[in-house]
Write an enzyme that holds these catalytic residues in place. Structure first.
Site: not given
Length: 328
Positions: A52-53
């Site tokens: 999710v970065y």
């Protein structure tokens, strides 16, 4: 850079890790390339990321850089899965979601396997044994070499690690846990760190510089323009560590730094790096120059009296049930 075993495993990683939280969002490809090359040339091996970065952009960027800039065999890739951009459900650690997320991570990273695959957080809506089955499958199919967890409480960590050791069949033993740990946040010492030490898990501290506050950059009235504290989306992340108590700890770190002729960053990072049970703090830098300053901590070992003073000024209040019964 010195290497350490990750918990009670044969995997050796650099004792400082490179974080990629801001890659593909605040950190572009050129700056990311400079950081990765600087880290690798200093002997760094552990690079931490998550699916999710940057909405997957951090993994994609790391995969691109490993194709030509730094040899894949020299880097220990640690990534995470389980977080979801869904306002109704923050985490999904079902077997189906985790394994699909791992396949997507491998595609973005342009690799057949990750060295360390971590469950990003505990999901109360999914049976824990189902989550752990996904880790077993990842290891047995060669998509992950080692597995760990992140943001688990002490009891959650103990339950997961014990299940992997005691349940019948071939289980993938947990190698590590990743949690926030610094002079400004020592909550892991209450239950989680003792559990990790007892179970043989390596601790990977995130935000080891107290979200940047321990560098001393926020001692002035206004945060520097290029800092996280001045960033619209990161300012709320920094704000909890700008209170009076934190200020006293930052003052003590700065005093120690002056006495040792080093920077507050180096003092704060050396303190957490050498705490019992710690394998490698994860450092997130804005530029390669900032990263170089952090990596210079390799030559620093804090004197015992400095460690004791920092321990005292930052000591959390741990009483019942942690306090010895003889003292009650």
């Amino acid at each position: 850079m010195e290497a350490r075993h990750l918990g009670r495993t044969g995997l050796r990683v650099s004792r400082i890790g490179l974080g990629t939280l801001t890659w593909a969002r605040d950190t572009g490809e050129r700056d990311a390339a400079d950081q990765l090359k600087t880290f690798w040339e200093a002997g760094g091996t552990l690079v931490d990321t998550a699916d999710v970065y940057g909405d997957g952009g951090a993994e994609y960027l790391l995969g691109r850089l490993l194709e030509g800039l730094v040899p894949r065999r020299d880097i220990v890739i640690a990534t995470k899965a389980g977080s979801v951009p869904d306002p109704d459900r923050r985490f999904d650690c079902s077997r189906g979601h985790l394994l699909a997320a791992l396949d997507a991570s491998l595609e973005r990273l342009r690799t057949d396997y990750v060295d360390l695959w971590q469950v990003h957080a505990f999901d109360p809506a999914t049976p824990l044994d189902e989550t752990l089955q996904a880790l077993d499958i990842a290891v047995s199919t060669g998509r992950a070499r080692y597995v760990g967890v992140s943001n688990f409480s002490g009891w959650q960590l103990a339950k997961a690690a014990t299940w992997q050791l005691a349940a019948p069949g071939v289980r993938a033993r947990l190698a590590s846990t990743q949690m926030e740990y610094s002079l400004l946040q020592r909550g892991v010492e209450r239950e989680l760190l003792p559990a990790a030490l007892d179970l043989g898990l390596g601790l990977l501290p995130s935000s080891p510089l107290g979200r940047g506050v321990l560098t001393g950059k926020y001692r002035r009235s206004e945060p520097p323009e290029d800092s996280r504290g001045a960033s619209e989306h990161l300012a709320p992340f920094v704000a909890p560590y700008l209170d009076e108590t934190a200020g006293l700890i930052v003052d003590a770190v700065s005093t120690a730094a002056d006495g040792l002729a080093v920077s507050p960053l180096q003092v704060a990072l050396a303190w957490v790096r050498d705490r019992p049970g710690v394998t490698a703090p994860i450092i997130g830098a804005r530029t390669a120059a900032q990263l170089t300053q952090a990596l210079s901590v390799e030559a620093l070992t804090l004197p015992d009296e400095i460690c004791r003073a920092l321990d005292d000024v930052s000591a959390p209040v741990h009483r019942y049930p942690d306090q010895d019964w003889s003292e009650l």
